[in-house]
Design an enzyme around this catalytic site. Structure first.
Site, PDB file in Angstrom:
ATOM      1  N   SER A  32       0.816  -1.217   0.000  1.00 18.35           N
ATOM      2  CA  SER A  32       0.000   0.000   0.000  1.00 18.35           C
ATOM      3  C   SER A  32       0.851   1.270   0.000  1.00 18.35           C
ATOM      4  CB  SER A  32      -0.932  -0.007   1.214  1.00 18.35           C
ATOM      5  OG  SER A  32      -0.188  -0.061   2.429  1.00 18.35           O
ATOM      6  N   ASP A  49      -2.558   6.887  10.729  1.00 19.54           N
ATOM      7  CA  ASP A  49      -2.579   5.476  11.114  1.00 19.54           C
ATOM      8  C   ASP A  49      -1.201   4.921  11.446  1.00 19.54           C
ATOM      9  OD1 ASP A  49      -1.394   5.388   8.649  1.00 19.54           O
ATOM     10  OD2 ASP A  49      -2.918   4.147   7.682  1.00 19.54           O
ATOM     11  N   HIS A 100       0.739   5.444   6.771  1.00 21.60           N
ATOM     12  CA  HIS A 100       0.581   6.222   5.543  1.00 21.60           C
ATOM     13  C   HIS A 100       0.639   7.709   5.873  1.00 21.60           C
ATOM     14  CE1 HIS A 100      -1.471   2.306   4.949  1.00 21.60           C
ATOM     15  NE2 HIS A 100      -0.804   2.344   3.793  1.00 21.60           N
TER      16      HIS A 100
END
Length: 852
Positions: free
Chosen positions: A92, A282, A285
């Protein structure tokens, strides 16, 4: 003893010692940097990938240590990525980087996954420049597709098979899910990937990048993630990556040994240094600004060295400076060695005198040395370059320090020095130049509230051009070719030499061309029908006609385009009509306002209106009005939406604050009799500081700043060191170009016809030592407005400028100068012959330049 003799005596003044020692220190710093790190990283790729700092608090201006980062836009990426393929593979974090990278290349493409329900999917987009951008979801980098790409087995897509860029990112999923094997499995996979890249017969991409494992913010991780993901593991993984990709040399390190061979893979460890704990929600990110900066670093890594090697050289990370062409190198060598060669020949002709530094050769030596230093500073990697960063506190501090220096050096004359006297105009040019320099150094052009007043300062220089030259031509009626040649040569000598030696467009040094153009317009306006200049209706009509015709010429763009096309076809001069039109139209009428004020001042002096009993009341009213105008102007310009909005108003209102300032500065005899020596010093070399700053104080053709002492943390020290050297060089180049102007334009006395009735006929000649021509010609008027020149034997007259001596015809015969002609020859070329020859040489150089 003259300053030239003091400089090269055994006991020079303190400031020479200070500057020379500072210069030696800067040179030693450059040499040591090259030996220690520059030789191993000449293109600063390693600096781009491993070292840097944020220059701002908003994470928008990342500064790699020692090089300039280019902020890529869509149009900039086409030269290196058009019709090519870019591949991202990973998790991600890699996906987020992919979308921001893609959004830079084509802003119409998304910068986030279009569907949150299918995040763990592959994506493929095509940009406007036909760049194919692919993302493959593989957080472990172990799928068959990934292994096939790494081994160089690429499917054909109708474009160049091999990607321009391959980015691989992994690590966090190995920590998050222990069932995958954890750190041992990640290490084994990375080792296999690196071995595949290094042993592949065909490199999988032009540039292969393995992303570092992204640092985590443990306090913001979810409980599930925090249980298995630890910062210590991330550090260990990145350390392992670094040592695998950049293995240590088996030999004992030496500053003279070659750096060990590295894998053909780039590792941007700097990505983790760019992270800010406050920029993540978080713990994994980070903010869009930071990720966008990561993408920009990848573009600099891949594309910088593929850009055309032309100015401006504002991308110095991972980019090699071009070698000068043969013609450019020949010009550089000729300029640099001419003075020393002539000095050597003078010594060989008379060796009994020993080694000396004759005044006639000193300007050429200084000029050539300065050109060589400027080339080294901004066309080689000897010294570093970094980006600008505006800080309001720094701006205010520098302005206050400059103001304090100016006030601390104020001197007061024993008498009223007159309206806009020489010391006052030098001071005016000086403090304006200081403000412009600070503005350029900090990159304050994006701040509308600062940009707008700086535009007025530039307009003030043009205002002085109109005022000064008009006053001169009305009072002294010297319309001879010699003075025109001297003014134009003095304004353009340094600029023309730099245009060839630095391979830069002449118009990029916009101010000298601008002042030269306006001087010729003022000259033409005043010279036509000059015998009737004492008739006010005729003179004002000339100015109005000139103003109208020039406005018409500039607004009808096809005419300027036609002129520039003619210059390109006939003289191989490649200028931008659009850029020049912007520069001219912005200050379209301010020079004419200067001409009108000159006429008004002369009439006030001629009719002795200052002796009228109502004059004190008029002065008070003018002072009050001027204060109101300045307050209104600052309020008005601060309320403008942007600098582009203000630009639309500038040409109509710029004369108001200028005239208001002049009124306040000359409101009393006390104000007219005092001036700042510090500001006047800068004012006397303002032309040189404006030009030389492009390369020797700033860098990258004004896009960055010059760094003499490596290390961004030393910026304040660098500012002091570079400023000392910059001002010193500018001052000496100012004197040198004045002397070279005298040599080029000659010293033969010529009689000029009187062009104004009731004005005494004058004889023009050049001075024995041409003094600096400022950005605008100075005019010195006495309190009573006497228009007759002071007699040359006046005991109260200080050393005068060459323009004064030119008009008075009082120049003593100068020394033989540069003995480039045969000693026994009775013929010496005149100024017209010299200029024709030099223009022919420039035409030939222009014609050959495109083919070199």
């Amino acid at each position: 003893m003259s300053s030239s003799k003091r400089l090269f005596s055994l006991n020079p003044p303190f400031h020479h010692y200070l500057v020379l020692s500072t210069g030696v220190f800067a040179i030693l710093a450059g040499i040591l940097h090259y030996i220690i790190s520059g030789r191993a990283d000449p293109l600063h790729c390693n600096s781009l990938l491993t070292r840097g700092t944020w220059l701002d608090e908003n994470h928008r201006n990342w500064q790699p240590e020692g090089c300039m980062l280019h902020a890529y836009q869509s149009k900039d990426t086409a030269p290196c990525l058009a019709s090519r393929r870019v591949i991202f593979i990973g998790d991600s974090v890699t996906r987020s980087l992919y979308f921001h990278f893609m959004h830079i290349i084509d802003p119409t493409l998304p910068n986030t996954p279009p569907d949150d329900d299918h995040k763990h999917s592959n994506y493929s987009f095509t940009s406007d420049s036909v760049t194919t951008l692919d993302f493959f979801w593989d957080p472990y980098l172990n799928t068959s597709g990934t292994l096939s790409l790494v081994h160089g087995h690429l499917p054909s897509l109708g474009v160049d098979d091999r990607p321009a860029l391959l980015v691989l990112g992994s690590g966090l999923w190995y920590l998050r899910y222990a069932t995958t094997g954890g750190l041992p499995a990640w290490e084994a996979n990375i080792e296999s990937l690196l071995e595949s890249v290094s042993t592949a017969q065909r490199k999988p991409a032009d540039e292969v990048v393995i992303l570092p494992v992204e640092d985590i913010v443990s306090s913001k991780l979810s409980p599930e993630r925090a249980e298995t993901m630890h910062s210590s593991d991330v550090d260990a993984m990145n350390s392992d990556l670094h040592h695998r990709i950049n293995p240590p040399s088996p030999a004992i390190y030496s500053i003279f040994s070659s750096s060990p061979a590295a894998f053909p893979v780039s590792l941007p460890l700097v990505f983790n240094k760019m992270l800010d704990d406050a920029s993540t929600q978080d713990g994994l990110h980070f903010s869009d600004d930071i990720v966008k900066s990561h993408a920009n670093i990848l573009l600099n890594l891949r594309c910088n060295n593929l850009w055309p090697k032309t100015s401006p050289f504002d991308k110095t990370c991972c980019r090699a400076y071009p070698l000068p062409s043969f013609l450019q190198l020949a010009i550089i060598v000729a300029v640099v060695v001419y003075g020393p060669i002539m000095l050597y020949l003078a010594y060989t002709r008379n060796p009994t005198k020993g080694i000396s530094f004759p005044g006639e050769y000193r300007p050429a030596v200084i000029f050539g040395f300065s050109i060589g230093l400027i080339f080294i500073a901004d066309r080689t990697g000897f010294w570093l370059k970094e980006q600008k960063q505006f800080n309001p506190w720094t701006f205010g501090f520098l302005v206050l320090c400059s103001l304090a220096a100016g006030l601390a050096t104020v001197k007061r004359a024993d008498k009223d020095m007159g309206f806009l006297n020489r010391d006052q105009t030098d001071e005016w040019k000086g403090w304006m130049q200081v403000a412009i320099l600070i503005y350029h150094y900090l990159g304050a052009s994006k701040v509308s509230g600062i940009y707008n007043p700086i535009r007025v300062l530039v307009a003030a220089y043009l205002f002085m051009t109109g005022y000064g030259h008009t006053t001169f031509y009305i009072k002294k009626a010297d319309f001879g070719f010699l003075r025109v040649a001297q003014v134009l040569v003095r304004l353009n000598l340094l600029v023309v030499v730099l245009a060839y030696t630095m391979d830069v467009n002449y118009l990029s040094y916009y101010f000298s061309p601008l002042v030269s153009m306006w001087y010729l317009i003022v000259y033409g306006t005043m010279a036509i029908g000059s015998q009737y200049n004492d008739r006010m209706p005729f003179l004002l009509s000339k100015i109005a006609i000139s103003m109208g015709m020039f406005t018409w010429f500039m607004t009808e763009t096809w005419m300027l385009d036609a002129v520039f096309v003619f210059l390109e076809r006939i003289f191989s001069i490649h200028w931008s009509a659009r850029e020049w039109s912007f520069r001219v139209i912005l200050d379209l009428w301010i020079t004419y306002f200067g001409m009108l004020l000159a006429i008004a001042v002369i009439k006030v002096q001629a009719y002795r209106l200052t002796d009228h009993h109502l004059w004190p009341m008029a002065v008070k009213a003018a002072v009050g009005t001027s204060i109101f105008i300045l307050l209104w102007f600052f309020a008005f310009e601060l309320m403008q939406e942007s600098k582009f909005t203000y630009n639309a108003w500038h040409r109509y209102i710029s004369f108001l604050p200028i005239v208001a300032f002049i009124t306040l500065r000359n409101a009393s005899s006390s104000l007219r009799s005092c001036s700042s020596r510090a500001f006047a010093f800068i004012g006397r070399c303002s032309l040189e500081t404006f030009i030389i700053q492009y390369h020797l104080w700033l860098a990258g053709d004004t896009k960055g700043v010059l760094v003499l002492l490596p290390g961004t943390r030393w910026r304040p020290v660098n500012f002091v060191i570079s400023t000392i050297i910059f001002i010193y060089i500018s001052d000496h180049v100012s004197h040198a170009t004045g002397e070279l102007t005298t040599w080029i334009c000659g010293n033969k006395e010529i009689s000029l016809p009187s062009s104004t009735r009731n004005v005494t006929r004058h004889t023009a000649s050049s001075g024995s030592s041409a003094e600096p021509v400022p950005l605008a010609t100075d005019i010195h008027t006495t309190k009573d407005g006497d228009s007759h020149p002071i007699k040359p034997d006046s005991p109260v007259r200080p050393t005068r400028r060459w323009v004064d001596r030119l008009a008075d015809g009082t120049s003593p015969l100068r020394s033989p100068g540069y003995k480039v002609w045969d000693k026994g020859s009775s013929w010496r070329p005149g100024v017209k012959t010299k200029l024709v020859v030099w223009m022919g040489v420039m035409w030939l150089a222009n014609s050959l330049w495109t083919s070199t």
